[in-house]
Motif scaffolding. Structure first.
Motif, PDB file in Angstrom:
ATOM      1  N   GLU A  49      18.707  -6.902  -7.072  1.00 15.60           N
ATOM      2  CA  GLU A  49      19.794  -5.923  -6.201  1.00 15.60           C
ATOM      3  C   GLU A  49      20.113  -6.330  -5.060  1.00 15.60           C
ATOM      4  O   GLU A  49      19.282  -6.568  -4.112  1.00 15.60           O
ATOM      5  CB  GLU A  49      18.912  -4.390  -6.186  1.00 15.60           C
ATOM      6  N   HIS A  74      32.088  -7.601 -13.241  1.00 19.96           N
ATOM      7  CA  HIS A  74      30.746  -7.003 -13.986  1.00 19.96           C
ATOM      8  C   HIS A  74      30.652  -5.606 -13.382  1.00 19.96           C
ATOM      9  O   HIS A  74      30.574  -5.494 -11.953  1.00 19.96           O
ATOM     10  CB  HIS A  74      29.501  -7.894 -13.539  1.00 19.96           C
ATOM     11  N   PRO A  75      30.504  -4.544 -14.060  1.00 16.63           N
ATOM     12  CA  PRO A  75      30.517  -3.111 -13.688  1.00 16.63           C
ATOM     13  C   PRO A  75      29.295  -2.771 -12.756  1.00 16.63           C
ATOM     14  O   PRO A  75      29.503  -2.291 -11.695  1.00 16.63           O
ATOM     15  CB  PRO A  75      30.291  -2.304 -15.097  1.00 16.63           C
ATOM     16  N   ARG A  76      28.225  -3.501 -12.752  1.00 23.21           N
ATOM     17  CA  ARG A  76      27.093  -3.386 -11.974  1.00 23.21           C
ATOM     18  C   ARG A  76      27.433  -4.037 -10.545  1.00 23.21           C
ATOM     19  O   ARG A  76      26.808  -3.470  -9.579  1.00 23.21           O
ATOM     20  CB  ARG A  76      25.824  -4.019 -12.615  1.00 23.21           C
ATOM     21  N   PHE A  77      28.264  -4.852 -10.463  1.00 27.50           N
ATOM     22  CA  PHE A  77      28.531  -5.439  -8.576  1.00 27.50           C
ATOM     23  C   PHE A  77      29.790  -5.198  -8.357  1.00 27.50           C
ATOM     24  O   PHE A  77      30.034  -5.826  -7.476  1.00 27.50           O
ATOM     25  CB  PHE A  77      28.393  -6.930  -9.141  1.00 27.50           C
ATOM     26  N   GLN A  78      30.499  -4.035  -8.898  1.00 34.18           N
ATOM     27  CA  GLN A  78      31.920  -3.942  -8.420  1.00 34.18           C
ATOM     28  C   GLN A  78      31.689  -3.175  -6.837  1.00 34.18           C
ATOM     29  O   GLN A  78      32.698  -3.226  -6.250  1.00 34.18           O
ATOM     30  CB  GLN A  78      32.684  -2.993  -9.295  1.00 34.18           C
ATOM     31  N   ARG A 131      21.994   4.356  -1.330  1.00 33.51           N
ATOM     32  CA  ARG A 131      20.723   4.400  -2.337  1.00 33.51           C
ATOM     33  C   ARG A 131      20.045   5.586  -1.803  1.00 33.51           C
ATOM     34  O   ARG A 131      19.675   6.239  -2.735  1.00 33.51           O
ATOM     35  CB  ARG A 131      19.973   3.185  -1.967  1.00 33.51           C
ATOM     36  N   GLU A 134      21.724   8.412  -3.596  1.00 29.94           N
ATOM     37  CA  GLU A 134      21.649   8.572  -5.017  1.00 29.94           C
ATOM     38  C   GLU A 134      20.180   9.093  -5.525  1.00 29.94           C
ATOM     39  O   GLU A 134      19.961   9.863  -6.457  1.00 29.94           O
ATOM     40  CB  GLU A 134      21.695   6.993  -5.553  1.00 29.94           C
TER      41      GLU A 134
END
Length: 494
Positions: A49, A74-78, A131, A134
């Motif tokens: 991460e 990559h969706p995770r790194f947008q 974070r 979240e």
């Protein structure tokens, strides 16, 4: 204060430069992860991460722009913050290309250590706060799920006891019924009449009269149940709505069981009805609360990101102080709104919270009626007042013990007029050009709220008048801040 370390990825093909970045960023106390090529950086991203990526524009095989494009696909790194470092003169076209690829900033070579540390620190903290939000949202969702499970468990216990008619009557929200399948006769108990809002003396229970009390959208369920019992179903359960004669709609859950004769044909159907309207309303309130908390958390984070992105300063210390001051102002008004369950904020409390950090005793005088501001107006006005207090403490009446400040407000129709009057401070001269604080104040009041801001730079002290409508429907706070100030920033930097 101790905090959870985040990973900062340093990407450069030259070991000496990587070592220099490590030395500069070591004092931040974060985890520094090294990659000597774009492909190595991609491998690290897939395994770890990453909060912030510091990447050299000019690299063999994969340059910084190409690496950024691959990361953003990559969706995770947008949403990872990327800062480009360039040893060559970067043109406006190259900058635009970098921002399109997802860069949040550029750092030229030679690198100024304080500037680099400040930029990395800001985005590391934003990542940490994101974070944290979240985690808070996840905790809320867990509590909602736990509460929903409790409600479902409670409903199951009620359904187990529904067959006992005496308890159903005593509870007042349960009823039982019996339907002779052969001759069509119905029998309702007292609880059933109560749920449907009809009186035993005047209501004749028939299949047609029962169907007439069902919500139009749920009539098909009634017909479906009859069809299934005719084809051999022995038990049926469904949620449905009834529409009482007085127009009130109630939610119910019904269970029914068939009695068969020796040939396996249905001769009787018996069932229990439970009024679950309150449970449905509780679920709706919980869902609304979850959506509200999620929306407010995202909105607060977006506004903080806007403040960080749009604030300008001549040096790092001034930049950090400006950002912290504006975010603290936002936090103070957020606290006031939270105490009112986000119904609004009283203007006198808003002003008192802004002046509290200054501890100026009798230097400030407040006067005006109680006025309740809607949340969007309160947030915008809090940032405007913060700019006025900050400027006064640096250059105006609040910078000396002899200075005085009078803040008064009044309401005329749907307009709030606030007067800011300074006296007794240093000699005032009208500035040759507006600073960012003044520009942001004007932009926020006029563009966000549709109001007016007037400044009179008198020699004896600043006189400012703000007029804002009390009923204007505003855009979300972060969108307001960006839209209102972006133009001013472009003109200031142009």
């Amino acid at each position: 204060m101790d905090h959870e370390k985040v990973n900062i990825l340093l990407v450069d093909d030259q070991p000496a430069k990587l070592l220099a970045y490590e030395v500069i960023l070591k004092d931040l106390g974060e985890n520094l992860v090294i990659a000597s090529s774009g492909r190595e950086a991609l491998e690290i991203l897939l395994k770890s991460e990453i909060a912030v990526i510091l990447v050299d524009v000019c690299m063999p095989e994969l340059d910084g722009f190409e690496l950024a494009a691959m990361i953003r696909e990559h969706p995770r790194f947008q949403k990872i913050a990327m800062i480009f470092i360039s040893a060559i003169q970067v043109s406006d076209i190259d900058r635009l290309r970098g921002y399109e690829m997802g860069a949040v900033d550029y750092v030229p070579v030679p690198v100024v250590p304080e500037v680099l540390r400040a930029k990395i620190k800001v985005f590391a903290e934003l990542y940490r706060k994101t974070r944290e939000l979240e985690r808070l949202n996840q905790e809320l969702e867990d509590r909602v799920r736990a509460r929903t499970a409790e409600l479902e468990s409670s409903t199951a216990k009620l359904l187990e006891s529904e067959q006992r008619r005496s308890m159903a009557i005593a509870a007042g929200k349960m009823g039982s019924w019996d339907w002779d399948w052969i001759n069509g006769d119905w029998m309702w108990d007292e609880g059933q009449y109560r749920i449907f809002g009809v009186a035993p003396e005047t209501f004749n229970v028939t299949s047609a009269s029962v169907q007439a009390l069902l919500h139009p959208d749920d009539v098909d369920q009634f017909r479906k149940a009859i069809a299934e019992f005719n084809t051999g179903t022995r038990a049926y359960e469904a949620e449905f709505r009834i529409q009482r004669p007085d127009g009130e709609v109630r939610w119910c859950v019904g269970t029914a069981a068939a009695t068969l004769d020796g040939n396996g044909r249905v001769v009787r159907v018996s069932g229990v009805t439970v009024d679950i309207t309150e449970r449905k309303r509780a679920e709706e309130r919980q869902n609304l609360l979850a959506r509200e908390v999620d929306h407010r958390a995202k909105n607060a984070l977006a506004l903080a990101q806007s403040i960080v992105r749009l604030t300008r300063a001549d040096d790092v210390k001034t930049y950090v102080n400006a950002v912290e001051g504006r975010i603290n102002a936002l936090a103070r008004v957020h606290t006031i709104l939270s105490l009112s369950s986000w119904q609004g904020a009283e203007i006198n409390k808003l002003i008192e919270e802004e002046l509290a950090p200054y501890s100026l005793g009798g230097q400030i005088r407040l006067s005006g009626p109680e006025v309740q501001l809607v949340p969007a107006t309160a947030q915008t006005l809090a940032l405007a007042l913060h700019e006025l207090f900050t400027n006064s403490a640096k250059y105006g009446a609040l910078s000396t013990r002899s200075g005085r400040l009078a803040i008064g407000w009044e309401v005329s129709g749907e307009m709030l007029a606030l007067t800011w009057e300074e006296s007794g401070g240093p000699l005032v001269r009208q500035p040759k050009a507006r600073g960012f604080g003044t520009k942001s104040l004007l932009a926020s009041v006029e563009s966000q709220l549709g109001g007016q801001a007037q400044f009179d730079w008198r020699a004896e002290g600043l006189l400012c008048r703000l007029e804002v409508p009390l009923t204007r429907k505003a855009l979300p706070a972060a969108e307001q801040f960006d839209a209102a100030i972006a133009g001013e920033l472009q003109r200031a930097s142009g």
